[in-house]
Design a protein around this motif. Structure first.
Motif, PDB file in Angstrom:
ATOM      1  N   GLU A 159      23.068   1.793  12.884  1.00  0.00           N
ATOM      2  CA  GLU A 159      23.623   3.091  12.495  1.00  0.00           C
ATOM      3  C   GLU A 159      23.687   4.046  13.685  1.00  0.00           C
ATOM      4  O   GLU A 159      24.684   4.754  13.887  1.00  0.00           O
ATOM      5  CB  GLU A 159      22.805   3.699  11.362  1.00  0.00           C
ATOM      6  CG  GLU A 159      22.931   2.936  10.041  1.00  0.00           C
ATOM      7  CD  GLU A 159      22.150   3.599   8.922  1.00  0.00           C
ATOM      8  OE1 GLU A 159      21.557   4.670   9.159  1.00  0.00           O
ATOM      9  OE2 GLU A 159      22.141   3.045   7.800  1.00  0.00           O
ATOM     10  N   GLU A 160      22.635   4.052  14.483  1.00  0.00           N
ATOM     11  CA  GLU A 160      22.620   4.895  15.678  1.00  0.00           C
ATOM     12  C   GLU A 160      23.621   4.389  16.705  1.00  0.00           C
ATOM     13  O   GLU A 160      24.266   5.177  17.408  1.00  0.00           O
ATOM     14  CB  GLU A 160      21.213   4.956  16.261  1.00  0.00           C
ATOM     15  CG  GLU A 160      20.214   5.677  15.369  1.00  0.00           C
ATOM     16  CD  GLU A 160      18.828   5.736  15.980  1.00  0.00           C
ATOM     17  OE1 GLU A 160      18.734   6.047  17.182  1.00  0.00           O
ATOM     18  OE2 GLU A 160      17.846   5.462  15.272  1.00  0.00           O
ATOM     19  N   TRP A 203      26.405   2.843  16.004  1.00  0.00           N
ATOM     20  CA  TRP A 203      27.711   3.234  15.478  1.00  0.00           C
ATOM     21  C   TRP A 203      28.067   4.662  15.914  1.00  0.00           C
ATOM     22  O   TRP A 203      29.191   4.934  16.351  1.00  0.00           O
ATOM     23  CB  TRP A 203      27.687   3.122  13.956  1.00  0.00           C
ATOM     24  CG  TRP A 203      28.946   3.584  13.273  1.00  0.00           C
ATOM     25  CD1 TRP A 203      29.252   4.849  12.882  1.00  0.00           C
ATOM     26  CD2 TRP A 203      30.071   2.767  12.911  1.00  0.00           C
ATOM     27  NE1 TRP A 203      30.487   4.884  12.295  1.00  0.00           N
ATOM     28  CE2 TRP A 203      31.015   3.625  12.294  1.00  0.00           C
ATOM     29  CE3 TRP A 203      30.353   1.411  13.028  1.00  0.00           C
ATOM     30  CZ2 TRP A 203      32.233   3.164  11.810  1.00  0.00           C
ATOM     31  CZ3 TRP A 203      31.573   0.947  12.539  1.00  0.00           C
ATOM     32  CH2 TRP A 203      32.490   1.809  11.951  1.00  0.00           C
ATOM     33  N   LYS A 204      27.106   5.566  15.809  1.00  0.00           N
ATOM     34  CA  LYS A 204      27.350   6.963  16.181  1.00  0.00           C
ATOM     35  C   LYS A 204      27.702   7.080  17.669  1.00  0.00           C
ATOM     36  O   LYS A 204      28.601   7.837  18.046  1.00  0.00           O
ATOM     37  CB  LYS A 204      26.113   7.810  15.871  1.00  0.00           C
ATOM     38  CG  LYS A 204      25.836   7.987  14.383  1.00  0.00           C
ATOM     39  CD  LYS A 204      24.567   8.794  14.169  1.00  0.00           C
ATOM     40  CE  LYS A 204      24.229   8.915  12.682  1.00  0.00           C
ATOM     41  NZ  LYS A 204      22.959   9.662  12.472  1.00  0.00           N
TER      42      LYS A 204
END
Length: 223
Positions: free
Chosen positions: A195-196, A198-199
């Motif tokens: 998720e990190e 992806w950011k």
């Protein structure tokens, strides 16, 4: 005389093709001017005529060894050789020049690049550590060190800490650099933080839309 100075304006604007035309004319009047020759070689490089650039640089080194920009002549020649993937010649020149310009960060960066692309990962990592020892805020090495550590199949706890510290510092110095964001995202991906990652990738794409490497990373992350 105007033609000899006007080419600099075109170079500053990034119009290297026009600068080359003006330099051609200037060299007809002053064929022995090493400054004109160097700028000609630089424009050849920028227009991706790397072989011609090297030919002109070799002429400068052969005929004008005392040229004030001789360090930049060698750096540009190495850069052209790297672009041509002539790793062996580039490495040889870099090591010779490092006998004179010890710990030159630009030359060392080129050497690390050569090591990376000739599959000598550990040697490349050590070169970036060497650069950072003398130049702690050298952004290219901060980014490269973190990225290369992420490429290792087995990374120790100490190396993981070193990588995250280096990548974060690179982004503190240049927070919107898409290459640094990409490296940071890749590192986060390798340590299981999708998720990190992806950011970071998304932010990098905002700065460099449609970049194939970033798009491929996002595609793989979705899988």
């Amino acid at each position: 005389m105007a033609e000899e100075t006007d080419y600099l304006g075109y170079m500053n604007k990034g119009n290297y093709a026009m600068a080359l035309n003006l330099l051609d004319q200037a060299l007809l009047q002053n064929p022995e001017d090493p400054i004109l020759l160097y700028n000609f070689a630089l424009c050849c490089f920028q227009t991706k005529n790397f072989k011609k650039s090297i030919q002109v640089l070799d002429r400068i080194l052969g005929e004008y060894p005392g040229f004030i920009e001789v360090d930049n002549v060698y750096r540009l020649k190495v850069f052209a050789l790297v672009e041509l993937k002539d790793w062996e010649t580039a490495e040889s020149i870099i090591k010779d020049r490092l006998q004179v310009a010890v710990d030159d960060p630009k030359l060392l960066s080129f050497l690390a690049h050569v090591y990376e692309y000739t599959h000598r990962l550990e040697e490349a990592i050590e070169i970036h550590r060497r650069i950072l020892k003398h130049t702690p805020d050298y952004k290219n090495s901060l980014n490269s060190l973190g990225y290369l550590l992420a490429l290792k199949k087995k990374i120790s706890t100490e190396e993981r800490s070193e990588a995250i510290k280096s990548l974060k510092k690179a982004l503190e110095l240049d927070p919107n650099n898409p290459a640094y964001l990409d490296s940071f995202g890749y590192f986060l991906q390798t340590i299981g933080k999708p998720e990190e990652a992806w950011k970071a990738y998304r932010k990098a794409l905002q700065k460099n839309p449609n970049h194939p490497v970033l798009l491929e990373r996002l595609k793989n992350l979705k899988k």
